[in-house]
Design an enzyme around this catalytic site. Structure first.
Site, PDB file in Angstrom:
ATOM      1  N   HIS A  57     -74.103  10.326  52.358  1.00 30.39           N
ATOM      2  CA  HIS A  57     -73.703  10.240  53.155  1.00 30.39           C
ATOM      3  C   HIS A  57     -75.184  10.004  55.011  1.00 30.39           C
ATOM      4  CE1 HIS A  57     -75.088  14.445  53.012  1.00 30.39           C
ATOM      5  NE2 HIS A  57     -74.871  14.611  54.711  1.00 30.39           N
ATOM      6  N   HIS A  59     -76.050  11.314  57.370  1.00 30.92           N
ATOM      7  CA  HIS A  59     -76.426  12.392  58.363  1.00 30.92           C
ATOM      8  C   HIS A  59     -78.587  12.443  58.192  1.00 30.92           C
ATOM      9  CE1 HIS A  59     -73.224  15.558  58.645  1.00 30.92           C
ATOM     10  NE2 HIS A  59     -72.427  14.444  59.512  1.00 30.92           N
ATOM     11  N   ASP A  61     -80.757  14.276  57.724  1.00 30.09           N
ATOM     12  CA  ASP A  61     -81.648  15.020  57.011  1.00 30.09           C
ATOM     13  C   ASP A  61     -81.793  13.963  55.765  1.00 30.09           C
ATOM     14  OD1 ASP A  61     -78.802  16.153  57.212  1.00 30.09           O
ATOM     15  OD2 ASP A  61     -79.706  17.578  55.665  1.00 30.09           O
ATOM     16  N   HIS A  62     -80.825  12.966  55.262  1.00 29.44           N
ATOM     17  CA  HIS A  62     -80.763  12.250  53.682  1.00 29.44           C
ATOM     18  C   HIS A  62     -81.199  11.076  53.974  1.00 29.44           C
ATOM     19  CE1 HIS A  62     -77.995  15.334  51.900  1.00 29.44           C
ATOM     20  NE2 HIS A  62     -78.183  15.980  53.228  1.00 29.44           N
ATOM     21  N   HIS A 115     -67.077  17.079  54.606  1.00 31.74           N
ATOM     22  CA  HIS A 115     -68.283  16.800  55.421  1.00 31.74           C
ATOM     23  C   HIS A 115     -68.702  15.969  56.746  1.00 31.74           C
ATOM     24  CE1 HIS A 115     -72.187  18.603  56.172  1.00 31.74           C
ATOM     25  NE2 HIS A 115     -73.172  17.565  55.822  1.00 31.74           N
ATOM     26  N   ASP A 134     -73.526  16.790  50.225  1.00 33.60           N
ATOM     27  CA  ASP A 134     -73.696  18.252  50.978  1.00 33.60           C
ATOM     28  C   ASP A 134     -71.928  18.428  50.987  1.00 33.60           C
ATOM     29  OD1 ASP A 134     -75.959  18.321  51.760  1.00 33.60           O
ATOM     30  OD2 ASP A 134     -75.551  18.183  53.549  1.00 33.60           O
ATOM     31  N   HIS A 172     -79.170  20.871  49.755  1.00 35.74           N
ATOM     32  CA  HIS A 172     -79.805  22.015  50.405  1.00 35.74           C
ATOM     33  C   HIS A 172     -79.872  23.106  49.453  1.00 35.74           C
ATOM     34  CE1 HIS A 172     -79.421  19.706  54.447  1.00 35.74           C
ATOM     35  NE2 HIS A 172     -78.461  19.850  53.468  1.00 35.74           N
TER      36      HIS A 172
END
Length: 256
Positions: A57, A59, A61-62, A115, A134, A172
């Protein structure tokens, strides 16, 4: 064909990035590189060359490591078709029902919105490995930033149908906090209590709690059990539709 070698790489404050290595060909993929430096270090330590980047996805942080890793190694970037406008420079886009061949290992693609609306999960049956980003965590699920409860519950039930022997390589290290919430609504679950104690010991020793086993998650993760009367009752929704129960569980965790 031998299973993929899977290496967990901690990144940022609590992210997990994964290296997938096929020994026969030397091909190596990274899943959801939130930053490049830890990935580069893990590759160098093993003498591996990155050939693929797999995103679940959009985001930051990915995907924030995508650009540097693609530039350095010339890796092929694969990600969700539904997020093509939000993940730059993808070479291959995939969606529900597609498969992707990584060095002879077939990744089955699931659309798992909730998400984010375009989130995907990748399942390698030959390695008993699920990469849900996530969407699904050990004892939890991601926050519902973009999707609806109905979408998210459908995504989770889709993943729940996979074999009990499936290992969950999620995005995570949230398991300890998830365990506390799970115990608050399912405190009589002996399997959950035993797992919570194990988690506490793992974290005290500085060990990851991931991967977790899907067969175990099916019995202790409240987000996978919104159709269980015990969970419905625990959140004040006896007899309610599982979508409504899931929404209540998610809201409970958001406010926990």
């Amino acid at each position: 064909m031998p299973a993929l070698e899977i290496v967990l790489v901690p990144a940022l404050s609590d992210n997990y990035v994964y290296l997938l290595h096929d020994a026969a060909s030397g091909a190596t993929a990274v899943v959801d590189p939130g930053e490049a430096a830890p990935v580069e270090a893990a590759l160098a330590e093993r003498g591996w060359k990155l050939t693929h980047i797999l995103n679940t996805h959009h985001h930051a942080d990915h995907i924030d490591g995508n650009e540097a890793l693609k530039a350095k190694y010339g890796a092929t970037l694969v990600g969700p078709k539904a997020e093509a406008a939000r993940i730059p420079d993808m070479d291959v886009t995939v969606a529900e029902g597609d498969t992707y061949d990584f060095a002879g290992h077939t990744a089955q693609v699931f659309d798992t919105p909730g998400h984010t609306t375009g989130h995907i999960s990748l399942y390698f049956a030959d390695s008993d490995a699920l990469f849900p980003g996530d969407t699904l965590f050990s004892l939890g699920c991601g926050r519902m930033f973009e999707g609806t409860p109905a979408q998210f519950w459908d995504s989770l039930t889709k993943l729940r149908k996979l074999p009990d022997t499936t290992y969950i390589y999620c995005g995570h290290e949230y398991t300890a906090a998830n365990a506390k919430f799970a115990l608050s609504i399912d405190g009589d679950n002996d399997a959950l209590k035993a797992r919570a104690k194990e988690i506490e010991e793992q974290r005290a020793n500085g060990e990851p709690t991931i991967p977790s086993l899907l067969g175990q998650e099916k019995t202790i993760n409240p987000f996978l059990r919104a159709d269980d009367p015990a969970i419905a009752a625990a959140v004040g929704k006896p007899g309610a539709d599982p979508v409504d129960v899931f929404a209540a569980v998610r809201k409970g965790k958001d406010n926990f």
